[in-house]
Enzyme design. Structure first.
Site, PDB file in Angstrom:
ATOM      1  N   LYS A  28       0.927  -1.195   0.093  1.00 50.90           N
ATOM      2  CA  LYS A  28      -0.093  -0.136  -0.027  1.00 50.90           C
ATOM      3  C   LYS A  28       0.876   1.254   0.108  1.00 50.90           C
ATOM      4  O   LYS A  28       0.650   1.987  -0.727  1.00 50.90           O
ATOM      5  CB  LYS A  28      -0.832   0.118   1.201  1.00 50.90           C
ATOM      6  CG  LYS A  28      -2.077  -1.147   1.439  1.00 50.90           C
ATOM      7  CD  LYS A  28      -2.580  -1.136   2.653  1.00 50.90           C
ATOM      8  CE  LYS A  28      -2.182  -1.098   3.769  1.00 50.90           C
ATOM      9  NZ  LYS A  28      -1.435  -2.227   4.147  1.00 50.90           N
ATOM     10  N   ARG A 103     -10.108   1.135   7.951  1.00 52.01           N
ATOM     11  CA  ARG A 103      -9.842  -0.415   8.568  1.00 52.01           C
ATOM     12  C   ARG A 103     -10.649  -0.996   9.419  1.00 52.01           C
ATOM     13  O   ARG A 103     -10.705  -2.108   9.547  1.00 52.01           O
ATOM     14  CB  ARG A 103      -8.507  -0.128   9.298  1.00 52.01           C
ATOM     15  CG  ARG A 103      -7.105  -0.615   8.623  1.00 52.01           C
ATOM     16  CD  ARG A 103      -6.013  -0.371   9.686  1.00 52.01           C
ATOM     17  NE  ARG A 103      -4.921  -0.890   9.613  1.00 52.01           N
ATOM     18  CZ  ARG A 103      -3.726  -0.587   8.979  1.00 52.01           C
ATOM     19  NH1 ARG A 103      -3.519   0.755   8.386  1.00 52.01           N
ATOM     20  NH2 ARG A 103      -2.581  -1.264   8.847  1.00 52.01           N
ATOM     21  N   ARG A 142      11.767  -5.388   5.665  1.00 47.80           N
ATOM     22  CA  ARG A 142      11.350  -3.790   5.189  1.00 47.80           C
ATOM     23  C   ARG A 142      12.449  -2.505   5.913  1.00 47.80           C
ATOM     24  O   ARG A 142      12.523  -2.837   7.287  1.00 47.80           O
ATOM     25  CB  ARG A 142      10.176  -3.392   5.267  1.00 47.80           C
ATOM     26  CG  ARG A 142       9.812  -1.610   5.182  1.00 47.80           C
ATOM     27  CD  ARG A 142       8.201  -1.335   5.257  1.00 47.80           C
ATOM     28  NE  ARG A 142       7.582  -2.012   6.196  1.00 47.80           N
ATOM     29  CZ  ARG A 142       6.253  -2.044   6.380  1.00 47.80           C
ATOM     30  NH1 ARG A 142       5.558  -1.532   5.561  1.00 47.80           N
ATOM     31  NH2 ARG A 142       5.837  -2.714   7.461  1.00 47.80           N
ATOM     32  N   ARG A 175      14.081   1.156  10.791  1.00 51.61           N
ATOM     33  CA  ARG A 175      13.021  -0.341  10.707  1.00 51.61           C
ATOM     34  C   ARG A 175      11.878   0.021  11.585  1.00 51.61           C
ATOM     35  O   ARG A 175      12.419   0.649  12.650  1.00 51.61           O
ATOM     36  CB  ARG A 175      13.622  -1.554  10.816  1.00 51.61           C
ATOM     37  CG  ARG A 175      14.780  -2.075   9.892  1.00 51.61           C
ATOM     38  CD  ARG A 175      15.543  -3.202  10.270  1.00 51.61           C
ATOM     39  NE  ARG A 175      16.384  -3.623   9.241  1.00 51.61           N
ATOM     40  CZ  ARG A 175      16.327  -4.279   8.046  1.00 51.61           C
ATOM     41  NH1 ARG A 175      15.287  -5.030   7.878  1.00 51.61           N
ATOM     42  NH2 ARG A 175      17.326  -4.515   7.329  1.00 51.61           N
ATOM     43  N   ARG A 187      -0.977  -8.423  13.066  1.00 50.59           N
ATOM     44  CA  ARG A 187      -1.577  -7.474  12.098  1.00 50.59           C
ATOM     45  C   ARG A 187      -2.032  -8.444  10.846  1.00 50.59           C
ATOM     46  O   ARG A 187      -3.303  -7.589  10.556  1.00 50.59           O
ATOM     47  CB  ARG A 187      -0.339  -6.574  11.606  1.00 50.59           C
ATOM     48  CG  ARG A 187       0.341  -5.503  12.517  1.00 50.59           C
ATOM     49  CD  ARG A 187       1.748  -4.812  12.325  1.00 50.59           C
ATOM     50  NE  ARG A 187       1.746  -4.426  10.899  1.00 50.59           N
ATOM     51  CZ  ARG A 187       3.070  -4.416  10.502  1.00 50.59           C
ATOM     52  NH1 ARG A 187       4.137  -4.896  10.970  1.00 50.59           N
ATOM     53  NH2 ARG A 187       3.015  -3.632   9.384  1.00 50.59           N
TER      54      ARG A 187
HETATM   55  P1  AP5 Z   1       4.977  -1.686   2.107  1.00 49.29           P
HETATM   56  O1  AP5 Z   1       4.501  -1.085   0.870  1.00 49.29           O
HETATM   57  O2  AP5 Z   1       5.667  -1.029   2.959  1.00 49.29           O
HETATM   58  O3  AP5 Z   1       3.681  -2.431   2.495  1.00 49.29           O
HETATM   59  P2  AP5 Z   1       2.353  -1.847   3.355  1.00 49.29           P
HETATM   60  O4  AP5 Z   1       1.211  -2.498   2.428  1.00 49.29           O
HETATM   61  O5  AP5 Z   1       2.367  -0.378   3.173  1.00 49.29           O
HETATM   62  O6  AP5 Z   1       2.540  -2.489   4.461  1.00 49.29           O
HETATM   63  P3  AP5 Z   1       2.440  -1.938   6.081  1.00 49.29           P
HETATM   64  O7  AP5 Z   1       3.187  -2.939   6.873  1.00 49.29           O
HETATM   65  O8  AP5 Z   1       2.969  -0.399   6.212  1.00 49.29           O
HETATM   66  O9  AP5 Z   1       0.838  -1.754   6.260  1.00 49.29           O
HETATM   67  P4  AP5 Z   1       0.194  -1.758   7.600  1.00 49.29           P
HETATM   68  O10 AP5 Z   1      -1.216  -1.701   7.299  1.00 49.29           O
HETATM   69  O11 AP5 Z   1       0.505  -3.188   8.409  1.00 49.29           O
HETATM   70  O12 AP5 Z   1       0.929  -0.769   8.332  1.00 49.29           O
HETATM   71  P5  AP5 Z   1       0.688   0.906   8.685  1.00 49.29           P
HETATM   72  O13 AP5 Z   1       1.778   1.715   8.720  1.00 49.29           O
HETATM   73  O14 AP5 Z   1      -0.618   1.228   8.088  1.00 49.29           O
HETATM   74  O15 AP5 Z   1       5.787  -2.848   1.500  1.00 49.29           O
HETATM   75  C1  AP5 Z   1       6.141  -3.881   2.531  1.00 49.29           C
HETATM   76  C2  AP5 Z   1       7.700  -4.218   1.959  1.00 49.29           C
HETATM   77  O16 AP5 Z   1       7.378  -5.239   0.799  1.00 49.29           O
HETATM   78  C3  AP5 Z   1       8.671  -3.041   1.491  1.00 49.29           C
HETATM   79  O17 AP5 Z   1       9.790  -3.451   2.000  1.00 49.29           O
HETATM   80  C4  AP5 Z   1       8.406  -2.979  -0.152  1.00 49.29           C
HETATM   81  O18 AP5 Z   1       9.668  -2.544  -0.622  1.00 49.29           O
HETATM   82  C5  AP5 Z   1       8.062  -4.684  -0.414  1.00 49.29           C
HETATM   83  N1  AP5 Z   1       7.262  -4.656  -1.489  1.00 49.29           N
HETATM   84  C6  AP5 Z   1       6.042  -3.797  -1.836  1.00 49.29           C
HETATM   85  N2  AP5 Z   1       5.463  -4.491  -2.917  1.00 49.29           N
HETATM   86  C7  AP5 Z   1       6.344  -5.361  -3.497  1.00 49.29           C
HETATM   87  C8  AP5 Z   1       5.923  -6.117  -4.465  1.00 49.29           C
HETATM   88  N3  AP5 Z   1       5.297  -6.113  -5.151  1.00 49.29           N
HETATM   89  N4  AP5 Z   1       7.024  -7.502  -4.486  1.00 49.29           N
HETATM   90  C9  AP5 Z   1       8.143  -7.539  -3.666  1.00 49.29           C
HETATM   91  N5  AP5 Z   1       8.571  -6.618  -2.564  1.00 49.29           N
HETATM   92  C10 AP5 Z   1       7.534  -5.654  -2.304  1.00 49.29           C
HETATM   93  O19 AP5 Z   1      -0.177   0.524  10.073  1.00 49.29           O
HETATM   94  C11 AP5 Z   1       0.799   0.273  11.249  1.00 49.29           C
HETATM   95  C12 AP5 Z   1      -0.019   0.072  12.685  1.00 49.29           C
HETATM   96  O20 AP5 Z   1      -0.835   1.466  12.759  1.00 49.29           O
HETATM   97  C13 AP5 Z   1      -1.274  -0.871  12.508  1.00 49.29           C
HETATM   98  O21 AP5 Z   1      -0.827  -2.079  12.876  1.00 49.29           O
HETATM   99  C14 AP5 Z   1      -2.368  -0.235  13.642  1.00 49.29           C
HETATM  100  O22 AP5 Z   1      -1.806  -0.537  14.903  1.00 49.29           O
HETATM  101  C15 AP5 Z   1      -2.088   1.240  13.347  1.00 49.29           C
HETATM  102  N6  AP5 Z   1      -3.075   2.043  12.171  1.00 49.29           N
HETATM  103  C16 AP5 Z   1      -2.901   2.558  10.851  1.00 49.29           C
HETATM  104  N7  AP5 Z   1      -3.911   2.682  10.490  1.00 49.29           N
HETATM  105  C17 AP5 Z   1      -5.103   2.547  11.353  1.00 49.29           C
HETATM  106  C18 AP5 Z   1      -6.340   2.522  11.080  1.00 49.29           C
HETATM  107  N8  AP5 Z   1      -6.921   3.197  10.093  1.00 49.29           N
HETATM  108  N9  AP5 Z   1      -6.944   2.191  12.217  1.00 49.29           N
HETATM  109  C19 AP5 Z   1      -6.570   1.664  13.367  1.00 49.29           C
HETATM  110  N10 AP5 Z   1      -5.260   1.283  13.357  1.00 49.29           N
HETATM  111  C20 AP5 Z   1      -4.443   1.864  12.488  1.00 49.29           C
END
Ligand code: AP5
Length: 233
Positions: A28, A103, A142, A175, A187
Protein backbone atom coordinates in the site's frame (compact mmCIF):
# COMPACT_ATOMS: atom_id res chain seq x y z
CA UNK A 1 -11.56 19.34 -6.57
CA UNK A 2 -9.44 20.42 -9.54
CA UNK A 3 -8.47 18.31 -12.55
CA UNK A 4 -5.80 15.63 -12.14
CA UNK A 5 -3.09 15.11 -14.71
CA UNK A 6 -1.44 11.76 -15.39
CA UNK A 7 2.19 12.89 -15.46
CA UNK A 8 3.22 9.87 -17.57
CA UNK A 9 0.49 10.24 -20.18
CA UNK A 10 -0.26 13.96 -19.94
CA UNK A 11 -3.97 13.04 -19.94
CA UNK A 12 -6.41 15.18 -17.97
CA UNK A 13 -8.55 13.30 -15.43
CA UNK A 14 -10.84 14.32 -12.60
CA UNK A 15 -9.81 14.30 -8.93
CA UNK A 16 -10.20 11.12 -6.96
CA UNK A 17 -10.66 9.66 -3.49
CA UNK A 18 -8.86 6.34 -3.78
CA UNK A 19 -8.55 3.69 -1.08
CA UNK A 20 -5.80 1.07 -1.04
CA UNK A 21 -6.95 -2.01 0.89
CA UNK A 22 -4.62 -4.85 1.73
CA UNK A 23 -2.86 -6.67 4.56
CA UNK A 24 0.47 -5.55 6.04
CA UNK A 25 3.17 -5.83 3.38
CA UNK A 26 0.73 -5.82 0.45
CA UNK A 27 2.49 -2.74 -0.93
CA UNK A 28 0.00 0.00 0.00
CA UNK A 29 2.68 2.49 1.02
CA UNK A 30 5.02 1.62 -1.87
CA UNK A 31 2.24 1.96 -4.44
CA UNK A 32 0.65 5.04 -2.84
CA UNK A 33 3.94 6.92 -3.13
CA UNK A 34 4.26 5.90 -6.80
CA UNK A 35 0.67 6.98 -7.56
CA UNK A 36 1.31 10.25 -5.73
CA UNK A 37 4.26 10.97 -8.00
CA UNK A 38 2.50 9.89 -11.17
CA UNK A 39 -0.88 11.54 -10.67
CA UNK A 40 -0.13 14.37 -8.24
CA UNK A 41 -2.44 12.82 -5.66
CA UNK A 42 -1.76 13.14 -1.94
CA UNK A 43 -0.98 9.97 0.04
CA UNK A 44 -2.72 9.89 3.42
CA UNK A 45 -1.34 7.05 5.53
CA UNK A 46 -2.95 6.68 8.95
CA UNK A 47 0.03 4.50 9.94
CA UNK A 48 2.41 7.40 9.15
CA UNK A 49 0.13 9.90 10.90
CA UNK A 50 -0.02 7.68 13.99
CA UNK A 51 3.77 7.12 13.99
CA UNK A 52 4.22 10.92 13.81
CA UNK A 53 1.87 11.28 16.81
CA UNK A 54 3.87 8.65 18.72
CA UNK A 55 7.15 10.42 17.88
CA UNK A 56 5.68 13.77 18.96
CA UNK A 57 4.54 12.26 22.28
CA UNK A 58 1.03 13.69 21.84
CA UNK A 59 -1.89 12.34 23.87
CA UNK A 60 -3.12 10.37 20.83
CA UNK A 61 0.40 9.07 20.22
CA UNK A 62 0.79 7.88 23.80
CA UNK A 63 -2.52 6.03 23.59
CA UNK A 64 -1.64 4.47 20.21
CA UNK A 65 1.95 3.34 20.89
CA UNK A 66 1.37 0.09 22.78
CA UNK A 67 -1.51 -0.98 20.51
CA UNK A 68 0.64 -0.47 17.40
CA UNK A 69 3.59 -2.34 18.88
CA UNK A 70 1.29 -5.29 19.66
CA UNK A 71 -0.09 -5.29 16.09
CA UNK A 72 -3.66 -4.35 17.07
CA UNK A 73 -5.84 -1.58 15.70
CA UNK A 74 -5.86 1.86 17.29
CA UNK A 75 -9.34 3.06 18.35
CA UNK A 76 -11.62 4.56 15.71
CA UNK A 77 -11.91 7.68 17.85
CA UNK A 78 -8.17 8.44 17.71
CA UNK A 79 -7.75 7.47 14.06
CA UNK A 80 -10.75 9.53 12.91
CA UNK A 81 -9.60 12.60 14.83
CA UNK A 82 -6.15 12.39 13.22
CA UNK A 83 -7.53 11.73 9.74
CA UNK A 84 -10.15 14.51 9.85
CA UNK A 85 -7.47 16.95 10.89
CA UNK A 86 -5.30 15.94 7.92
CA UNK A 87 -8.28 15.97 5.50
CA UNK A 88 -8.88 19.62 6.42
CA UNK A 89 -5.51 20.69 4.93
CA UNK A 90 -5.72 22.48 1.56
CA UNK A 91 -3.41 20.10 -0.33
CA UNK A 92 -5.95 17.24 -0.24
CA UNK A 93 -7.99 19.14 -2.84
CA UNK A 94 -5.64 17.61 -5.42
CA UNK A 95 -7.22 14.21 -4.67
CA UNK A 96 -6.16 11.58 -2.14
CA UNK A 97 -4.92 8.03 -1.85
CA UNK A 98 -5.97 6.62 1.51
CA UNK A 99 -3.29 4.13 2.59
CA UNK A 100 -4.31 2.01 5.58
CA UNK A 101 -7.65 3.75 6.09
CA UNK A 102 -10.44 2.80 6.56
CA UNK A 103 -9.71 -0.36 8.54
CA UNK A 104 -13.00 -0.97 10.35
CA UNK A 105 -16.70 -0.73 9.49
CA UNK A 106 -16.94 2.33 11.75
CA UNK A 107 -14.12 4.09 9.90
CA UNK A 108 -15.67 3.28 6.51
CA UNK A 109 -19.04 4.70 7.61
CA UNK A 110 -17.35 7.83 8.98
CA UNK A 111 -15.47 8.32 5.70
CA UNK A 112 -18.65 7.92 3.64
CA UNK A 113 -20.35 10.54 5.84
CA UNK A 114 -17.40 12.94 5.68
CA UNK A 115 -17.30 12.74 1.89
CA UNK A 116 -21.09 13.04 1.59
CA UNK A 117 -20.91 16.34 3.52
CA UNK A 118 -18.67 17.63 0.72
CA UNK A 119 -20.93 16.16 -1.99
CA UNK A 120 -18.37 13.49 -2.76
CA UNK A 121 -17.93 9.74 -2.59
CA UNK A 122 -15.17 7.17 -2.80
CA UNK A 123 -13.94 6.95 -6.40
CA UNK A 124 -12.44 3.47 -6.05
CA UNK A 125 -11.39 1.08 -3.30
CA UNK A 126 -8.58 -1.03 -4.69
CA UNK A 127 -7.90 -4.34 -2.95
CA UNK A 128 -4.28 -5.54 -3.25
CA UNK A 129 -4.59 -9.33 -3.39
CA UNK A 130 -1.64 -11.23 -1.87
CA UNK A 131 -0.65 -14.45 -0.12
CA UNK A 132 -0.44 -14.02 3.66
CA UNK A 133 2.72 -16.10 4.07
CA UNK A 134 4.69 -13.92 1.65
CA UNK A 135 3.64 -10.86 3.62
CA UNK A 136 5.60 -11.92 6.71
CA UNK A 137 8.83 -11.90 4.65
CA UNK A 138 7.97 -8.56 3.05
CA UNK A 139 7.30 -6.89 6.39
CA UNK A 140 10.26 -8.42 8.23
CA UNK A 141 12.70 -7.31 5.47
CA UNK A 142 11.46 -3.74 5.15
CA UNK A 143 13.46 -0.60 5.99
CA UNK A 144 13.23 3.06 5.03
CA UNK A 145 15.52 6.03 4.51
CA UNK A 146 15.67 7.95 7.80
CA UNK A 147 15.80 11.25 5.91
CA UNK A 148 13.15 11.06 3.16
CA UNK A 149 11.18 7.89 4.07
CA UNK A 150 11.85 6.08 0.77
CA UNK A 151 11.06 2.38 1.28
CA UNK A 152 13.48 -0.52 0.70
CA UNK A 153 13.60 -4.27 1.30
CA UNK A 154 16.48 -6.61 2.19
CA UNK A 155 15.67 -8.88 -0.77
CA UNK A 156 13.15 -7.18 -3.06
CA UNK A 157 14.23 -3.54 -3.27
CA UNK A 158 17.83 -2.64 -2.47
CA UNK A 159 19.28 0.85 -3.03
CA UNK A 160 21.22 1.09 -6.32
CA UNK A 161 24.34 2.02 -4.34
CA UNK A 162 24.57 -0.02 -1.17
CA UNK A 163 23.97 2.12 1.92
CA UNK A 164 22.82 5.22 0.00
CA UNK A 165 19.22 6.25 -0.57
CA UNK A 166 18.37 6.39 -4.30
CA UNK A 167 16.04 9.32 -3.75
CA UNK A 168 17.86 11.76 -1.44
CA UNK A 169 21.40 10.37 -1.04
CA UNK A 170 20.86 9.85 2.72
CA UNK A 171 22.95 7.19 4.42
CA UNK A 172 20.86 6.51 7.55
CA UNK A 173 18.11 3.91 7.44
CA UNK A 174 15.55 2.71 10.00
CA UNK A 175 13.19 -0.19 10.70
CA UNK A 176 9.74 -0.05 12.28
CA UNK A 177 9.24 -1.39 15.81
CA UNK A 178 6.24 -3.44 14.62
CA UNK A 179 8.08 -5.10 11.71
CA UNK A 180 8.84 -8.39 13.46
CA UNK A 181 7.46 -11.72 12.25
CA UNK A 182 5.33 -12.13 15.41
CA UNK A 183 3.78 -8.67 15.20
CA UNK A 184 3.22 -9.10 11.48
CA UNK A 185 1.14 -12.21 12.26
CA UNK A 186 -0.98 -10.22 14.75
CA UNK A 187 -1.44 -7.46 12.15
CA UNK A 188 -2.54 -10.04 9.55
CA UNK A 189 -5.11 -11.38 12.01
CA UNK A 190 -6.42 -7.87 12.66
CA UNK A 191 -6.66 -7.30 8.90
CA UNK A 192 -8.71 -10.44 8.27
CA UNK A 193 -10.99 -9.89 11.28
CA UNK A 194 -11.69 -6.18 10.91
CA UNK A 195 -10.57 -4.82 7.54
CA UNK A 196 -11.14 -7.56 4.93
CA UNK A 197 -14.95 -7.33 5.47
CA UNK A 198 -14.77 -3.80 3.98
CA UNK A 199 -14.18 -5.41 0.58
CA UNK A 200 -17.88 -6.38 0.58
CA UNK A 201 -18.86 -2.83 1.61
CA UNK A 202 -17.08 -1.31 -1.39
CA UNK A 203 -18.31 -4.03 -3.73
CA UNK A 204 -21.87 -3.15 -2.67
CA UNK A 205 -21.14 0.53 -3.41
CA UNK A 206 -19.95 -0.49 -6.89
CA UNK A 207 -16.45 1.00 -6.44
CA UNK A 208 -14.37 -2.12 -5.71
CA UNK A 209 -11.34 -2.88 -7.90
CA UNK A 210 -8.86 -5.72 -7.35
CA UNK A 211 -5.22 -6.08 -8.31
CA UNK A 212 -2.92 -9.10 -8.14
CA UNK A 213 -0.22 -7.63 -5.89
CA UNK A 214 2.09 -10.68 -5.92
CA UNK A 215 3.89 -9.46 -9.06
CA UNK A 216 6.87 -7.11 -9.16
CA UNK A 217 6.51 -3.59 -7.74
CA UNK A 218 6.55 -2.15 -11.28
CA UNK A 219 3.97 -4.65 -12.57
CA UNK A 220 1.59 -3.80 -9.73
CA UNK A 221 2.20 -0.07 -10.30
CA UNK A 222 1.31 -0.48 -13.96
CA UNK A 223 -1.98 -2.26 -13.14
CA UNK A 224 -2.85 0.34 -10.51
CA UNK A 225 -2.02 3.18 -12.88
CA UNK A 226 -4.44 1.74 -15.45
CA UNK A 227 -7.20 1.56 -12.84
CA UNK A 228 -6.61 5.09 -11.60
CA UNK A 229 -6.61 6.44 -15.15
CA UNK A 230 -9.86 4.61 -15.89
CA UNK A 231 -11.80 5.48 -12.73
CA UNK A 232 -10.79 9.12 -12.73
CA UNK A 233 -11.39 9.69 -16.46
P1 AP5 B 1 4.84 -1.65 1.91
O1 AP5 B 1 4.50 -0.87 0.70
O2 AP5 B 1 5.54 -0.92 3.01
O3 AP5 B 1 3.54 -2.40 2.45
P2 AP5 B 1 2.24 -1.85 3.17
O4 AP5 B 1 1.07 -2.51 2.56
O5 AP5 B 1 2.26 -0.34 3.21
O6 AP5 B 1 2.49 -2.48 4.60
P3 AP5 B 1 2.43 -1.87 6.04
O7 AP5 B 1 3.12 -2.88 6.92
O8 AP5 B 1 2.96 -0.46 6.10
O9 AP5 B 1 0.92 -1.87 6.28
P4 AP5 B 1 0.22 -1.88 7.60
O10 AP5 B 1 -1.14 -1.72 7.11
O11 AP5 B 1 0.45 -3.03 8.49
O12 AP5 B 1 0.93 -0.65 8.37
P5 AP5 B 1 0.42 0.82 8.69
O13 AP5 B 1 1.61 1.69 8.74
O14 AP5 B 1 -0.72 1.20 7.85
O15 AP5 B 1 5.69 -2.92 1.48
C1 AP5 B 1 6.27 -3.78 2.44
C2 AP5 B 1 7.67 -4.23 1.96
O16 AP5 B 1 7.52 -5.07 0.82
C3 AP5 B 1 8.57 -3.06 1.53
O17 AP5 B 1 9.88 -3.32 1.94
C4 AP5 B 1 8.47 -3.04 -0.01
O18 AP5 B 1 9.67 -2.59 -0.61
C5 AP5 B 1 8.18 -4.52 -0.32
N1 AP5 B 1 7.27 -4.67 -1.45
C6 AP5 B 1 6.16 -3.92 -1.72
N2 AP5 B 1 5.56 -4.38 -2.84
C7 AP5 B 1 6.29 -5.45 -3.26
C8 AP5 B 1 6.17 -6.34 -4.38
N3 AP5 B 1 5.18 -6.22 -5.28
N4 AP5 B 1 7.10 -7.33 -4.50
C9 AP5 B 1 8.11 -7.44 -3.59
N5 AP5 B 1 8.29 -6.61 -2.53
C10 AP5 B 1 7.38 -5.63 -2.37
O19 AP5 B 1 -0.17 0.61 10.17
C11 AP5 B 1 0.69 0.30 11.25
C12 AP5 B 1 -0.14 0.21 12.52
O20 AP5 B 1 -0.79 1.48 12.78
C13 AP5 B 1 -1.30 -0.80 12.47
O21 AP5 B 1 -0.87 -2.10 12.82
C14 AP5 B 1 -2.26 -0.20 13.51
O22 AP5 B 1 -1.84 -0.47 14.82
C15 AP5 B 1 -2.11 1.30 13.29
N6 AP5 B 1 -3.08 1.84 12.30
C16 AP5 B 1 -2.77 2.41 11.09
N7 AP5 B 1 -3.90 2.80 10.46
C17 AP5 B 1 -4.94 2.48 11.28
C18 AP5 B 1 -6.34 2.61 11.19
N8 AP5 B 1 -6.92 3.15 10.08
N9 AP5 B 1 -7.10 2.14 12.20
C19 AP5 B 1 -6.54 1.60 13.33
N10 AP5 B 1 -5.20 1.43 13.48
C20 AP5 B 1 -4.40 1.87 12.47
Amino acid sequence: MEALVDRQQGAATIPAVLILLGPPGAGKGTQARMLEERFGLIQLSTGDLLRAAVAAGSEAGLAAKAVMEAGGLVSDEIVLAILKDRMAAPDVKAGVILDGFPRTAGQAAALDALLAEAGQRVTAAISLEVDDLAMIARVAGRYTCADCGEGYHDAFKLPETSGTCDKCGGTAFKRRADDTADTARARLEAYHAQTAPLIAHYRALGVLETVDAMGSIDAVASDLGSIVSRVSA
